[in-house]
Structures are given as C-alpha cells and as structure tokens.
Design a protein around this motif. Structure first.
Motif, short mmCIF file in Angstrom:
data_model
loop_
_atom_site.label_atom_id
_atom_site.label_comp_id
_atom_site.label_asym_id
_atom_site.label_seq_id
_atom_site.Cartn_x
_atom_site.Cartn_y
_atom_site.Cartn_z
N GLN A 272 -20.40 -41.84 52.19
CA GLN A 272 -21.70 -41.44 51.67
C GLN A 272 -22.84 -42.36 52.12
O GLN A 272 -23.99 -41.93 52.18
CB GLN A 272 -21.66 -41.42 50.14
CG GLN A 272 -20.71 -40.39 49.54
CD GLN A 272 -21.21 -38.97 49.72
OE1 GLN A 272 -20.88 -38.30 50.69
NE2 GLN A 272 -22.03 -38.51 48.80
N VAL A 273 -22.53 -43.61 52.42
CA VAL A 273 -23.56 -44.58 52.78
C VAL A 273 -23.42 -44.93 54.26
O VAL A 273 -22.47 -45.62 54.66
CB VAL A 273 -23.45 -45.85 51.91
CG1 VAL A 273 -24.58 -46.82 52.26
CG2 VAL A 273 -23.48 -45.49 50.43
N ALA A 274 -24.37 -44.45 55.06
CA ALA A 274 -24.27 -44.60 56.51
C ALA A 274 -24.25 -46.06 56.97
O ALA A 274 -23.44 -46.41 57.84
CB ALA A 274 -25.42 -43.84 57.18
N PRO A 275 -25.13 -46.95 56.45
CA PRO A 275 -25.08 -48.34 56.93
C PRO A 275 -23.73 -49.01 56.68
O PRO A 275 -23.24 -49.76 57.54
CB PRO A 275 -26.20 -49.02 56.14
CG PRO A 275 -27.13 -47.92 55.77
CD PRO A 275 -26.27 -46.73 55.54
N LEU A 276 -23.13 -48.76 55.51
CA LEU A 276 -21.83 -49.35 55.23
C LEU A 276 -20.76 -48.81 56.17
O LEU A 276 -19.89 -49.55 56.64
CB LEU A 276 -21.43 -49.07 53.78
CG LEU A 276 -22.21 -49.80 52.69
CD1 LEU A 276 -21.72 -49.39 51.32
CD2 LEU A 276 -22.08 -51.31 52.87
N ARG A 277 -20.84 -47.53 56.47
CA ARG A 277 -19.84 -46.94 57.38
C ARG A 277 -19.98 -47.53 58.78
O ARG A 277 -18.97 -47.81 59.44
CB ARG A 277 -20.00 -45.43 57.41
CG ARG A 277 -19.00 -44.75 58.34
CD ARG A 277 -19.05 -43.25 58.20
NE ARG A 277 -18.11 -42.61 59.10
CZ ARG A 277 -17.94 -41.29 59.16
NH1 ARG A 277 -18.63 -40.49 58.37
NH2 ARG A 277 -17.08 -40.77 60.02
#
Length: 318
Positions: free
Chosen positions: A141-146
């Motif tokens: 759900q969280v692009a930066p974390l991915r």
C-alpha cells in the motif's frame, strides 16, 4: 398459440455450469415471460441444483489415482533393488524400510521425531503468517516503503535458509530459538511477496469503490484489498510453508545437541552417522509424507474452495 410445454424430465438438457448460469440470467432478464423462457429457466435451475449435488459426491479418482501412482513407484523401487545393481545396505528395499519404521515406532523415536518437527513447523509457520501479513499489506500500500524494502525482501526469498543456520547457532546457541529463527527467515519473505503479488493483480475499481463508500485505510486493507488478493496470498502461503518446512529440516540436521529436541532432521542425521540407509530412507519418506499430507488436507481444499467461489474451477484439472 404456443405449444404446451413438454415434461421437464423429458426436455431437461445437459448444461454446463457456466452456460447454465448464463441461461438463467438471460431468462430472468428478458421482458417476455413466454413458455419458452419458463422452460429455459426451469431447466437451468434444475441443472444448477444437480451441479451442487454432484459437488458433494466423493470423487474417488482423487484417492485412487495417487494411491495407484504410489504403488507403481514402490514396485519400480522394488524391481530396481531386485536387480542387485547396488548392495542392500546402500539401497534398501521397501520392506526393509517399513521394517525399520516399525522398529523406530516401537522405540518411540518415530513418534517423537514426527511430533517435534510438526509442532515446530506449524508454530513457526503461524507466527510467520502473523508477521508477514501486515508487513506485506503495508509494503503493497505504501510505495516508498515498497521501493525501499522490496528488493531486500526478494533477496531474502532467494537466499538459501540453510545459510542462516551458522549465524543462528552463534546468536541463540543450540536451542529451539535457532530452529524457529531459520523457519521465520525461510517463510516470511515468500508470504510477503505472495501477498504483494496478489495486491498488484487487484483491479483499480475495487479501491475506487472502497473510497466512494468511505472506507478507512484499515477497512480498505482488511475488507477489500486482502480478500481480493487471496489467490496470490494463498500462493505465497503455500510457498512460505514449503520454505519453512525445508528450512526446519536444514536446521534440525545441522543444529544437533543442546536443548534442541529430536526431530525428523535429527533422525535423518542420525542415520547418516550410523551409515544406516534404512533410517535415512525412513526419515526422507516421513518428511515427504508430511509435505504431501499438508498439501492434500490443508492447502488443496482451501485453494479448490477459493477457485470454486470465484467461478474459476470450471476447466481446471484440480
């Protein structure tokens, strides 16, 4: 004047499940209510009911075919042993292995090894699922974390779990913590990547509907995203179990002694130390049997039910 409808028992066609649903839907949505429409609707409903009844019948081919395949493999094994290509102490026959299993059972080693490994495998897998599921949802759900952690998760997935055993022994000693740590490192990355893959395949309309209905981020994740990602998530769970089971065996083979209990991996290593191939083959067959039973009794029925609920089972070879 329309002709009189023929009796249902004489005119009932054999309809495939998908076509039957289409006919029922078409009959229900037509503006006309003529006799032809009523006959089509009745035959479609009856066919759907017969399909539901057939689902509850036992499909003996799912039992007999695996048993037949097992019998064929055992016969090939026995035939190879009877040729005398290798000495019996190097390649024991099926009866020799069964006899050894009986001795191990009488000594209590077989029950101890099975219970220890199963307990570790199930507990370790459940904890891995509890850790990997929220982490997978968060990364999906969280692009930066991915972008930050996605490559690391993929790298951990391809890293052989046995590589963690020496480090775990140094960190935790010869305790159960070493075994569980190796199991976690084998299962968690696979479950996370499976869940992320399932989330990636969700149509964007699902999220839009959740937004329109005013779902919060938590409700969106638990009530929309996770159910829609179940096929990929289930694939990740299956792979996670396979990795955790293999990791467990590697840890039990290498980490022997201390307070670590006697598992199937320990039994396998004991057979190697004693140069007793009947013990080695007994352990290998038991490890294989556990993997097959988990697939047949747990993941297989869940996957089949999931496919049927989504109308994807028609035409499948399951």
């Amino acid at each position: 004047m329309p002709s009189n409808p023929t009796p249902l028992a004489e005119s009932e066609p054999v309809v495939e499940p998908v076509k039957t649903r289409e006919h029922v839907h078409a009959a229900l949505t037509r503006t006309s209510t003529g006799n032809e429409d009523l006959r089509e609707l009745e035959s479609g409903l009856d066919s759907l009911q017969s399909d539901a009844e057939r689902k509850h019948r036992i499909d003996w081919s799912r039992i007999l075919l695996p048993v037949a395949a097992l019998v064929v493999l055992v016969l090939i094994w026995q035939f190879y042993v009877s040729l005398g290509v290798k000495r019996r102490d190097l390649v024991p026959g099926p009866l020799d292995v069964v006899g050894q299993m009986g001795l191990l059972w009488n000594e209590g080693k077989l029950q101890e090894a099975m219970w220890t490994s199963l307990q570790r495998g199930v507990v370790g897998f459940i904890i891995s699922v509890a850790i990997a599921t929220p982490v997978g949802l968060l990364l999906a759900q969280v692009a930066p974390l991915r972008r930050a952690f996605g490559p690391l998760i993929s790298g951990l997935q391809v890293l052989p779990s046995v590589a963690w055993v020496p480090a775990a022994i140094i960190w935790f000693g010869l305790t159960d913590a070493t075994v569980y740590f190796v199991v976690f490192m084998g299962a968690i990355p696979s479950i996370i990547n499976g869940l992320i893959s399932g989330v990636d395949q969700i149509p964007p309309q699902y999220r839009r509907v959740g937004t329109v209905l005013g779902a919060s981020r938590l409700e969106m994740a638990l009530q929309i995203i996770l159910p829609a990602a179940l096929p990929g998530y289930l694939g990740g769970l299956k792979q996670g179990w396979a990795f955790s089971w293999r990791s467990l065996m590697a840890a039990e083979i290498i980490a022997v002694g201390g307070t670590i209990g006697f598992g199937l991996g320990s039994l396998l290593d004991q057979g190697r130390i004693l140069s007793d191939m009947t013990v080695v083959m007994s352990a290998i067959l038991l490890i294989l049997a556990v993997g097959i039973l988990i697939e047949l009794l747990v993941f297989g029925p869940i996957e089949k039910r999931l496919l049927r609920s989504r109308g994807l089972l028609a035409g499948s070879t399951r």
